[in-house]
Design a protein around this motif. Structure first.
Motif, PDB file in Angstrom:
ATOM      1  N   GLY A 559       0.814  -1.209   0.000  1.00  0.00           N
ATOM      2  CA  GLY A 559       0.000   0.000   0.000  1.00  0.00           C
ATOM      3  C   GLY A 559       0.843   1.254   0.000  1.00  0.00           C
ATOM      4  O   GLY A 559       0.594   2.200  -0.767  1.00  0.00           O
ATOM      5  N   TYR A 560       1.862   1.287   0.844  1.00  0.00           N
ATOM      6  CA  TYR A 560       2.732   2.477   0.894  1.00  0.00           C
ATOM      7  C   TYR A 560       3.587   2.593  -0.368  1.00  0.00           C
ATOM      8  O   TYR A 560       3.789   3.700  -0.894  1.00  0.00           O
ATOM      9  CB  TYR A 560       3.616   2.431   2.141  1.00  0.00           C
ATOM     10  CG  TYR A 560       2.910   2.940   3.378  1.00  0.00           C
ATOM     11  CD1 TYR A 560       2.851   4.289   3.654  1.00  0.00           C
ATOM     12  CD2 TYR A 560       2.278   2.059   4.254  1.00  0.00           C
ATOM     13  CE1 TYR A 560       2.187   4.763   4.782  1.00  0.00           C
ATOM     14  CE2 TYR A 560       1.612   2.519   5.384  1.00  0.00           C
ATOM     15  CZ  TYR A 560       1.570   3.877   5.643  1.00  0.00           C
ATOM     16  OH  TYR A 560       0.907   4.341   6.750  1.00  0.00           O
ATOM     17  N   GLU A 561       4.130   1.468  -0.847  1.00  0.00           N
ATOM     18  CA  GLU A 561       5.010   1.515  -2.021  1.00  0.00           C
ATOM     19  C   GLU A 561       4.250   1.952  -3.267  1.00  0.00           C
ATOM     20  O   GLU A 561       4.723   2.784  -4.049  1.00  0.00           O
ATOM     21  CB  GLU A 561       5.643   0.146  -2.242  1.00  0.00           C
ATOM     22  CG  GLU A 561       6.694  -0.226  -1.206  1.00  0.00           C
ATOM     23  CD  GLU A 561       7.252  -1.626  -1.418  1.00  0.00           C
ATOM     24  OE1 GLU A 561       6.714  -2.337  -2.299  1.00  0.00           O
ATOM     25  OE2 GLU A 561       8.204  -2.012  -0.698  1.00  0.00           O
ATOM     26  N   LYS A 562       3.053   1.406  -3.487  1.00  0.00           N
ATOM     27  CA  LYS A 562       2.311   1.701  -4.715  1.00  0.00           C
ATOM     28  C   LYS A 562       1.623   3.067  -4.668  1.00  0.00           C
ATOM     29  O   LYS A 562       1.389   3.669  -5.721  1.00  0.00           O
ATOM     30  CB  LYS A 562       1.288   0.596  -4.969  1.00  0.00           C
ATOM     31  CG  LYS A 562       1.917  -0.752  -5.292  1.00  0.00           C
ATOM     32  CD  LYS A 562       0.873  -1.809  -5.561  1.00  0.00           C
ATOM     33  CE  LYS A 562       1.522  -3.160  -5.908  1.00  0.00           C
ATOM     34  NZ  LYS A 562       0.515  -4.218  -6.181  1.00  0.00           N
ATOM     35  N   ALA A 563       1.281   3.538  -3.463  1.00  0.00           N
ATOM     36  CA  ALA A 563       0.621   4.849  -3.360  1.00  0.00           C
ATOM     37  C   ALA A 563       1.615   5.998  -3.470  1.00  0.00           C
ATOM     38  O   ALA A 563       1.225   7.112  -3.825  1.00  0.00           O
ATOM     39  CB  ALA A 563      -0.147   4.940  -2.045  1.00  0.00           C
ATOM     40  N   TRP A 564       2.900   5.736  -3.182  1.00  0.00           N
ATOM     41  CA  TRP A 564       3.880   6.818  -3.122  1.00  0.00           C
ATOM     42  C   TRP A 564       4.000   7.564  -4.449  1.00  0.00           C
ATOM     43  O   TRP A 564       4.052   8.803  -4.465  1.00  0.00           O
ATOM     44  CB  TRP A 564       5.228   6.269  -2.683  1.00  0.00           C
ATOM     45  CG  TRP A 564       6.355   7.275  -2.840  1.00  0.00           C
ATOM     46  CD1 TRP A 564       7.421   7.196  -3.650  1.00  0.00           C
ATOM     47  CD2 TRP A 564       6.476   8.534  -2.157  1.00  0.00           C
ATOM     48  NE1 TRP A 564       8.217   8.304  -3.532  1.00  0.00           N
ATOM     49  CE2 TRP A 564       7.653   9.150  -2.614  1.00  0.00           C
ATOM     50  CE3 TRP A 564       5.696   9.189  -1.211  1.00  0.00           C
ATOM     51  CZ2 TRP A 564       8.070  10.389  -2.166  1.00  0.00           C
ATOM     52  CZ3 TRP A 564       6.114  10.432  -0.755  1.00  0.00           C
ATOM     53  CH2 TRP A 564       7.297  11.015  -1.221  1.00  0.00           C
ATOM     54  N   ALA A 565       4.030   6.842  -5.567  1.00  0.00           N
ATOM     55  CA  ALA A 565       4.190   7.497  -6.868  1.00  0.00           C
ATOM     56  C   ALA A 565       3.027   8.446  -7.150  1.00  0.00           C
ATOM     57  O   ALA A 565       3.220   9.582  -7.625  1.00  0.00           O
ATOM     58  CB  ALA A 565       4.311   6.450  -7.969  1.00  0.00           C
ATOM     59  N   THR A 566       1.805   8.001  -6.848  1.00  0.00           N
ATOM     60  CA  THR A 566       0.634   8.846  -7.071  1.00  0.00           C
ATOM     61  C   THR A 566       0.649  10.065  -6.149  1.00  0.00           C
ATOM     62  O   THR A 566       0.330  11.184  -6.562  1.00  0.00           O
ATOM     63  CB  THR A 566      -0.652   8.031  -6.831  1.00  0.00           C
ATOM     64  OG1 THR A 566      -0.622   6.852  -7.629  1.00  0.00           O
ATOM     65  CG2 THR A 566      -1.885   8.846  -7.185  1.00  0.00           C
ATOM     66  N   ILE A 567       1.016   9.838  -4.870  1.00  0.00           N
ATOM     67  CA  ILE A 567       1.097  10.954  -3.909  1.00  0.00           C
ATOM     68  C   ILE A 567       2.115  11.988  -4.375  1.00  0.00           C
ATOM     69  O   ILE A 567       1.868  13.203  -4.336  1.00  0.00           O
ATOM     70  CB  ILE A 567       1.469  10.420  -2.514  1.00  0.00           C
ATOM     71  CG1 ILE A 567       0.340   9.545  -1.964  1.00  0.00           C
ATOM     72  CG2 ILE A 567       1.784  11.565  -1.553  1.00  0.00           C
ATOM     73  CD1 ILE A 567       0.713   8.783  -0.703  1.00  0.00           C
ATOM     74  N   LEU A 568       3.267  11.511  -4.843  1.00  0.00           N
ATOM     75  CA  LEU A 568       4.322  12.418  -5.300  1.00  0.00           C
ATOM     76  C   LEU A 568       3.849  13.231  -6.500  1.00  0.00           C
ATOM     77  O   LEU A 568       4.038  14.460  -6.544  1.00  0.00           O
ATOM     78  CB  LEU A 568       5.574  11.618  -5.650  1.00  0.00           C
ATOM     79  CG  LEU A 568       6.797  12.440  -6.086  1.00  0.00           C
ATOM     80  CD1 LEU A 568       7.245  13.361  -4.965  1.00  0.00           C
ATOM     81  CD2 LEU A 568       7.939  11.524  -6.513  1.00  0.00           C
ATOM     82  N   ASP A 569       3.224  12.577  -7.477  1.00  0.00           N
ATOM     83  CA  ASP A 569       2.750  13.292  -8.671  1.00  0.00           C
ATOM     84  C   ASP A 569       1.737  14.374  -8.301  1.00  0.00           C
ATOM     85  O   ASP A 569       1.802  15.504  -8.797  1.00  0.00           O
ATOM     86  CB  ASP A 569       2.112  12.300  -9.649  1.00  0.00           C
ATOM     87  CG  ASP A 569       3.148  11.398 -10.313  1.00  0.00           C
ATOM     88  OD1 ASP A 569       4.346  11.737 -10.240  1.00  0.00           O
ATOM     89  OD2 ASP A 569       2.753  10.364 -10.880  1.00  0.00           O
ATOM     90  N   ALA A 570       0.788  14.008  -7.446  1.00  0.00           N
ATOM     91  CA  ALA A 570      -0.246  14.976  -7.065  1.00  0.00           C
ATOM     92  C   ALA A 570       0.344  16.174  -6.334  1.00  0.00           C
ATOM     93  O   ALA A 570      -0.032  17.332  -6.592  1.00  0.00           O
ATOM     94  CB  ALA A 570      -1.298  14.289  -6.194  1.00  0.00           C
ATOM     95  N   ASN A 571       1.301  15.917  -5.434  1.00  0.00           N
ATOM     96  CA  ASN A 571       1.876  17.019  -4.651  1.00  0.00           C
ATOM     97  C   ASN A 571       2.825  17.878  -5.464  1.00  0.00           C
ATOM     98  O   ASN A 571       2.985  19.064  -5.166  1.00  0.00           O
ATOM     99  CB  ASN A 571       2.578  16.466  -3.412  1.00  0.00           C
ATOM    100  CG  ASN A 571       1.602  16.110  -2.303  1.00  0.00           C
ATOM    101  OD1 ASN A 571       1.046  16.981  -1.649  1.00  0.00           O
ATOM    102  ND2 ASN A 571       1.362  14.820  -2.115  1.00  0.00           N
ATOM    103  N   VAL A 572       3.472  17.303  -6.473  1.00  0.00           N
ATOM    104  CA  VAL A 572       4.347  18.109  -7.333  1.00  0.00           C
ATOM    105  C   VAL A 572       3.528  19.167  -8.061  1.00  0.00           C
ATOM    106  O   VAL A 572       3.934  20.333  -8.180  1.00  0.00           O
ATOM    107  CB  VAL A 572       5.119  17.211  -8.322  1.00  0.00           C
ATOM    108  CG1 VAL A 572       5.725  18.047  -9.451  1.00  0.00           C
ATOM    109  CG2 VAL A 572       6.226  16.468  -7.591  1.00  0.00           C
ATOM    110  N   THR A 573       2.360  18.789  -8.575  1.00  0.00           N
ATOM    111  CA  THR A 573       1.513  19.773  -9.255  1.00  0.00           C
ATOM    112  C   THR A 573       1.032  20.845  -8.284  1.00  0.00           C
ATOM    113  O   THR A 573       0.972  22.033  -8.628  1.00  0.00           O
ATOM    114  CB  THR A 573       0.305  19.078  -9.907  1.00  0.00           C
ATOM    115  OG1 THR A 573      -0.422  18.345  -8.917  1.00  0.00           O
ATOM    116  CG2 THR A 573       0.755  18.129 -11.001  1.00  0.00           C
ATOM    117  N   HIS A 574       0.702  20.435  -7.049  1.00  0.00           N
ATOM    118  CA  HIS A 574       0.316  21.419  -6.032  1.00  0.00           C
ATOM    119  C   HIS A 574       1.486  22.339  -5.698  1.00  0.00           C
ATOM    120  O   HIS A 574       1.303  23.552  -5.502  1.00  0.00           O
ATOM    121  CB  HIS A 574      -0.153  20.706  -4.768  1.00  0.00           C
ATOM    122  CG  HIS A 574      -1.433  19.963  -4.940  1.00  0.00           C
ATOM    123  ND1 HIS A 574      -1.816  18.910  -4.132  1.00  0.00           N
ATOM    124  CD2 HIS A 574      -2.434  20.098  -5.846  1.00  0.00           C
ATOM    125  CE1 HIS A 574      -2.984  18.445  -4.528  1.00  0.00           C
ATOM    126  NE2 HIS A 574      -3.379  19.151  -5.570  1.00  0.00           N
TER     127      HIS A 574
END
Length: 629
Positions: A559-574
């Motif tokens: 859960g943590y490994e697979k969610a990290w990429a999505t979390i990073l992408d979303a926060n980079v745009t923010h």
């Protein structure tokens, strides 16, 4: 077994402890206070403290903490805290009556942060004008003062040019009417032609016109060209804006608002400043220095003061304090405009207060040229300050500029110097500090006067703080409740991380000195709402892994490994959006952007690393059949 490394546990623990410590000062709200500072040589000491206490006791006012702080550069201060703004106002009147005109008495806010926190650099966030109160000024630029300054400068430059070219002249002086230029009287028609050619080459912004001529007087008028005058008028406000920003930055006022309004007005808002008199002195002062050569002997100066007859190339000044008459040359060697740095210090020989001066390249060359040929002669330092007398005529305010010029130092040049030297003759360390700050900030391109002033009291700010705090708490409570209900134990872990996200966000903002405003509070509320998004992604990934048949520990890891990429992408745009608001915005927009930028970074740490640490600590050493998610 948990695969969460021990060094990450240590990192999380250290960050959380530091976050709590450096966020803690914001719990201690400042209290209303009255500040007393001495004017010129007035002493702030224990005797003054006893006088203030007696005055307060006479009016049955009980102060909180009252102390005298000593500072060699800023001057001594007495600060007395009070229970509320109403008591503060009553105490202000009582103290003013007791100490007299030799002291400046102003309302202020006193910090209540414990000394041990301040010792480690932990301070509360500075508050903006909308939260803390402060002063608002609407200032108008005196364009006539700019024209006077430029014409006087051109008169000096033309006089120097004629001497350099060996062109014979009788006088160079400004016309009686402002904007009509400089009148040059020469001795022959050939001299007038040579002067016109030299001025045209050296000063292309000046238009030259021949005047009336007699047998021994050949007159020429040199005036600033109209298009250049328009450009100067447009640039004056821009230069004044820069100078005001420099002055206020030097004096440490946090997040000031300084912006142009209309063609010749400037708006200045200073958070936390409650004393309008001190604020006027801070932003409107036009004090500067002029370095002039000796213009005559002491006997000639005394005779000029008695008779009123001054030699042609000299001006009569008076020494500060003693009022001794001194003759100095009309031509200025160097002015405050050519200073690049100034610091208050003490003269090594006499121990008296002084200002250490550093000139720019042009000023250094002029000073070197002058001192090289004038060792053994004297040079005077003139302190120039412009104030305005305001009178009401036919229902309208009429402002008349009043220029005060005093010689603060008149001494023999013992050696050659250029870029760095000291100016002595100042009355106190406080005056040396104030003068050095003004010189560092720069001289105003044109004088400014205040047409509107308004004090925003801290009571309005307190109301805003309470409403903002209520909004943060309600928003935080709703998010915490929703997460706990929907994601159970994992939701509670996310709630703990969200709380620490708020703590670390406040700690970082306090540590780097970000000024908190109402838009900043809005940014905090938005950050709290966005921070839970990362935990939603993680929890949904864990649920998905459980549905696919993975073991509980494997589901947590995946859960943590697979969610990290999505979390990073979303926060980079923010982050890109927040960075744009921070770098390109100003005022409230910038305050919102800074808060959002810091909040995104802290939420990435707490939502992923902190929750992972807590989850690993709970589940990592047990055999699990299922997860509460």
């Amino acid at each position: 077994m948990s695969d969460f490394p021990r060094w990450k546990y240590a990192l999380v623990a250290i960050v959380l402890v530091l976050g709590i410590v450096y966020a803690l000062p914001n719990v201690f709200l400042p209290v209303p206070a009255v500040q007393v500072t001495g004017n010129h040589d007035a002493v702030v000491d224990e005797a003054l403290k006893q006088k203030v206490l007696a005055a307060l006791a006479q009016h049955q006012i009980v102060p909180g903490n009252i102390s005298v702080t000593q500072d060699a550069t800023k001057g001594d201060q007495l600060i007395a805290g009070f229970a509320n703004a109403d008591v503060q106002k009553t105490a202000l009147d009582a103290i003013k009556l007791a100490v007299g005109d030799n002291y400046t008495v102003a309302v202020n806010l006193e910090s209540t942060v414990p000394r041990w926190l301040r010792a480690i650099g932990a301070t509360s966030m500075p508050l903006g004008l909308d939260l803390q109160g402060g002063v608002h000024f609407l200032m108008e630029v005196d364009q006539n003062g700019m024209i006077d300054k430029q014409e006087t400068r051109y008169a000096d430059d033309i006089r120097s040019l004629l001497r350099e070219k060996n062109i014979r002249y009788d006088s160079v002086a400004r016309n009686g009417t402002r904007g009509q230029g400089v009148t040059v009287v020469l001795r022959s028609d050939a001299d007038r032609t040579a002067a016109a050619n030299a001025i045209a080459v050296e000063f292309p912004d000046i238009a030259v016109k021949d005047g009336a001529a007699t047998a021994d007087r050949f007159v020429m008028t040199a005036a600033i060209k109209p298009d250049k005058l328009r450009d100067m008028s447009l640039n004056t406000i821009r230069q004044n804006l820069t100078t005001l920003r420099n002055r206020i930055n030097v004096l440490g006022v946090s997040e000031p608002i300084i912006q142009q309004q209309g063609e010749n007005r400037i708006v200045v808002e200073l958070a936390g400043v409650q004393d309008t008199a001190e604020a006027k002195k801070l932003i409107g002062a036009t004090a500067t220095l002029e370095y002039r050569a000796e213009g005559g002997t002491d006997a000639q100066a005394a005779e000029a003061a008695r008779s009123g007859t001054v030699p042609p190339n000299a001006r009569l000044f008076y020494e500060r304090g003693s009022r001794r008459p001194i003759l100095l040359n009309k031509q200025v060697i160097v002015t405050g405009d050519q200073l690049v740095n100034a610091t208050s210090t003490f003269d090594q020989q006499s121990g008296s207060p002084a200002v250490s001066v550093e000139l720019n390249a042009a000023g250094a060359k002029k000073m070197l040229d002058f001192t090289s040929g004038n060792v053994g002669k004297r040079m005077g330092v003139v302190y120039v300050e412009t104030t305005y007398d305001v009178q009401t005529v036919d229902g309208k305010e009429v402002r008349t500029p009043k220029v005060t010029e005093e010689v603060i130092n008149y001494a023999t040049i013992n050696g050659v110097f250029s870029k760095n030297f000291q100016t002595t003759g100042l009355r106190s360390p406080k005056e040396a500090s104030e003068l050095s700050q003004l010189l560092r900030g720069g001289s105003l391109a044109a004088p400014v006067y205040i047409v509107e002033e308004r004090v925003i009291g801290p009571s309005l700010g307190q109301d805003n703080i309470q409403k903002g705090l209520r909004a943060v708490l309600i928003g935080l409570a709703l998010v915490l409740l929703a997460a706990a209900i929907y994601y159970k134990l994992f939701g509670l872990v996310a709630d703990v991380a969200l709380f620490f996200n708020l703590v670390i966000l406040v700690a970082v903002m306090s540590g780097i000195g970000v000024t908190l405003t109402m838009p900043g509070i809005a940014g905090i509320v938005l950050t709290l709402g966005m921070a839970i998004d990362a935990n939603v992604l993680i929890c949904e990934r864990v649920r998905e892994e459980l549905r696919n048949g993975s073991t509980p520990l494997a589901s947590i890891r995946a859960g943590y490994e697979k969610a990290w990429a999505t979390i990073l992408d979303a926060n980079v745009t923010h982050l890109i959006a927040a960075l744009a608001l921070t770098t390109m915005g100003s005022g409230p927009i910038k305050g919102f952007g800074v808060t959002l930028l810091i909040g995104i970074l802290t939420s990435m740490f707490t939502s992923v690393t902190v929750t992972h640490a807590i989850t690993a600590a709970i589940h990592g050493h047990r055999k699990l059949k299922t997860l509460s998610v």
